[in-house]
Design a protein around this motif. Sequence first.
Motif, PDB file in Angstrom:
ATOM      1  N   TYR A  94       0.825  -1.206   0.000  1.00  0.00           N
ATOM      2  CA  TYR A  94       0.000   0.000   0.000  1.00  0.00           C
ATOM      3  C   TYR A  94       0.866   1.265   0.000  1.00  0.00           C
ATOM      4  O   TYR A  94       0.522   2.261  -0.648  1.00  0.00           O
ATOM      5  CB  TYR A  94      -0.954  -0.004   1.201  1.00  0.00           C
ATOM      6  CG  TYR A  94      -2.203  -0.815   0.963  1.00  0.00           C
ATOM      7  CD1 TYR A  94      -3.207  -0.337   0.125  1.00  0.00           C
ATOM      8  CD2 TYR A  94      -2.378  -2.051   1.559  1.00  0.00           C
ATOM      9  CE1 TYR A  94      -4.354  -1.079  -0.097  1.00  0.00           C
ATOM     10  CE2 TYR A  94      -3.519  -2.804   1.332  1.00  0.00           C
ATOM     11  CZ  TYR A  94      -4.507  -2.313   0.506  1.00  0.00           C
ATOM     12  OH  TYR A  94      -5.651  -3.050   0.275  1.00  0.00           O
TER      13      TYR A  94
ATOM     14  N   ASP B  52       2.093   1.851  -3.460  1.00  0.00           N
ATOM     15  CA  ASP B  52       1.013   2.303  -4.330  1.00  0.00           C
ATOM     16  C   ASP B  52       0.715   3.784  -4.130  1.00  0.00           C
ATOM     17  O   ASP B  52       0.578   4.535  -5.106  1.00  0.00           O
ATOM     18  CB  ASP B  52      -0.241   1.470  -4.054  1.00  0.00           C
ATOM     19  CG  ASP B  52      -1.398   1.868  -4.967  1.00  0.00           C
ATOM     20  OD1 ASP B  52      -1.282   1.655  -6.193  1.00  0.00           O
ATOM     21  OD2 ASP B  52      -2.412   2.399  -4.455  1.00  0.00           O
ATOM     22  N   VAL B  53       0.637   4.222  -2.887  1.00  0.00           N
ATOM     23  CA  VAL B  53       0.284   5.620  -2.609  1.00  0.00           C
ATOM     24  C   VAL B  53       1.421   6.560  -3.006  1.00  0.00           C
ATOM     25  O   VAL B  53       1.199   7.593  -3.642  1.00  0.00           O
ATOM     26  CB  VAL B  53      -0.069   5.799  -1.123  1.00  0.00           C
ATOM     27  CG1 VAL B  53      -0.314   7.270  -0.801  1.00  0.00           C
ATOM     28  CG2 VAL B  53      -1.294   4.972  -0.766  1.00  0.00           C
TER      29      VAL B  53
ATOM     30  N   ALA C 144      -1.404  11.297   3.093  1.00  0.00           N
ATOM     31  CA  ALA C 144      -2.062  10.488   2.069  1.00  0.00           C
ATOM     32  C   ALA C 144      -1.789   9.000   2.298  1.00  0.00           C
ATOM     33  O   ALA C 144      -2.685   8.158   2.151  1.00  0.00           O
ATOM     34  CB  ALA C 144      -1.576  10.915   0.678  1.00  0.00           C
TER      35      ALA C 144
ATOM     36  N   ARG D 109      -3.903   7.854   5.315  1.00  0.00           N
ATOM     37  CA  ARG D 109      -5.322   7.743   4.983  1.00  0.00           C
ATOM     38  C   ARG D 109      -5.596   6.474   4.188  1.00  0.00           C
ATOM     39  O   ARG D 109      -6.563   5.733   4.467  1.00  0.00           O
ATOM     40  CB  ARG D 109      -5.747   8.979   4.194  1.00  0.00           C
ATOM     41  CG  ARG D 109      -7.228   8.994   3.838  1.00  0.00           C
ATOM     42  CD  ARG D 109      -7.636  10.285   3.145  1.00  0.00           C
ATOM     43  NE  ARG D 109      -6.881  10.493   1.915  1.00  0.00           N
ATOM     44  CZ  ARG D 109      -5.961  11.439   1.772  1.00  0.00           C
ATOM     45  NH1 ARG D 109      -5.659  12.236   2.782  1.00  0.00           N
ATOM     46  NH2 ARG D 109      -5.335  11.575   0.615  1.00  0.00           N
ATOM     47  N   GLU D 110      -4.766   6.178   3.215  1.00  0.00           N
ATOM     48  CA  GLU D 110      -4.968   4.991   2.391  1.00  0.00           C
ATOM     49  C   GLU D 110      -4.767   3.714   3.207  1.00  0.00           C
ATOM     50  O   GLU D 110      -5.532   2.749   3.070  1.00  0.00           O
ATOM     51  CB  GLU D 110      -3.982   5.032   1.213  1.00  0.00           C
ATOM     52  CG  GLU D 110      -4.187   3.931   0.185  1.00  0.00           C
ATOM     53  CD  GLU D 110      -5.448   4.131  -0.639  1.00  0.00           C
ATOM     54  OE1 GLU D 110      -5.919   3.144  -1.242  1.00  0.00           O
ATOM     55  OE2 GLU D 110      -5.964   5.257  -0.677  1.00  0.00           O
TER      56      GLU D 110
ATOM     57  N   GLU E 175      -7.761   3.027   5.612  1.00  0.00           N
ATOM     58  CA  GLU E 175      -8.931   2.481   4.928  1.00  0.00           C
ATOM     59  C   GLU E 175      -8.743   1.006   4.578  1.00  0.00           C
ATOM     60  O   GLU E 175      -9.702   0.224   4.609  1.00  0.00           O
ATOM     61  CB  GLU E 175      -9.210   3.285   3.657  1.00  0.00           C
ATOM     62  CG  GLU E 175      -9.644   4.731   3.918  1.00  0.00           C
ATOM     63  CD  GLU E 175      -9.840   5.510   2.636  1.00  0.00           C
ATOM     64  OE1 GLU E 175      -9.604   4.911   1.558  1.00  0.00           O
ATOM     65  OE2 GLU E 175     -10.215   6.699   2.689  1.00  0.00           O
TER      66      GLU E 175
END
Length: 327
Positions: free
Chosen positions: A112, A115-116, A139, A142-143, A146
Amino acid sequence: MGPFMIALLVFGLIILFSSFFTVKQQTAVVVERFGKFLSIRNSGLQLKVPIIDRIAGRVNFRIQQLDVIIETQTKDNVFVKMKISVQFKVIPEHAYEAFYKLEYPHDQITAYVFDVVRAEVPKLILDDVFARKDDIAIAVKRELNEAMMAYGYDIINTLVTDIDPDIQVKNAMNRINAAEREKTAAMFESEAQRIRIVAKAKAEAESKKLQGQGIADQRREIARGLVESVEVLNEVGINSQEASALIVITQHYDTLQAIGADTNSNLILLPNSPQAASDMLNNMVTSFSASNIIGEQMKKQPKRVKKVDNTSTDFNPSDTSNPTETV
């Protein structure tokens, strides 16, 4: 007691002791029965059924940190290596999900983060990456929140701890910074030089002004002293011309004395006899008299006028019959 009884007793003790186990603080133990989830045991002394129940694993509730190093490209085509530190922990109420739903949480978090970061950094130029690193960290957090909340993990914080551009880019940035600092230093030095020049010019102007005032005051006092000297000499019966000659001779010898008192002086005053002082005074008197005579003669000369017919004639103030035009 036979060997069989001893073996049976030893086996019974082993079974008894294997029924008890302890769980450390900030840790949970997952207990399974015949391979099926049975319960979550928290810290303290716990009991399980020997042979039937087994400890499937342990879940750590303490905050953990994972450092992810990722290389990506900025908007201005500069490759940078970034180090992202992710602080996370297992939610105690979701220990089941953390143990059974996600086998390799570190790999999942790393994926993740990649990816971000690779979605956010290519939108920014290199300078903005440094200036907005907190936005990138927000960011990522936050990702991750989730995505990882469903697996029982809580993301405490994400930090961009290092941004390392390519070595050539780093050297270029250092040269740019050095040039900017040299430019600023040169500007300050120029301003300081200008201030020094202005201050020096003002000081010189003030010095010249004071020097001029001093010379004027000196000459004013000298003139006042000369007047007083002449008045004193007149009171004892010496006329003005004789008094002026005496003053000139006195000043002449005072000057010679001052020159002789200075051992480093190379000045020679010629002539230096009393007759020279008298001649100097006579020349001055003659010059003043000649000047006065010339001035009186110029006042007595008739003014020239210009007639209308461009001819010159002498102007007679008493004659008003001739129409003339004054120049």
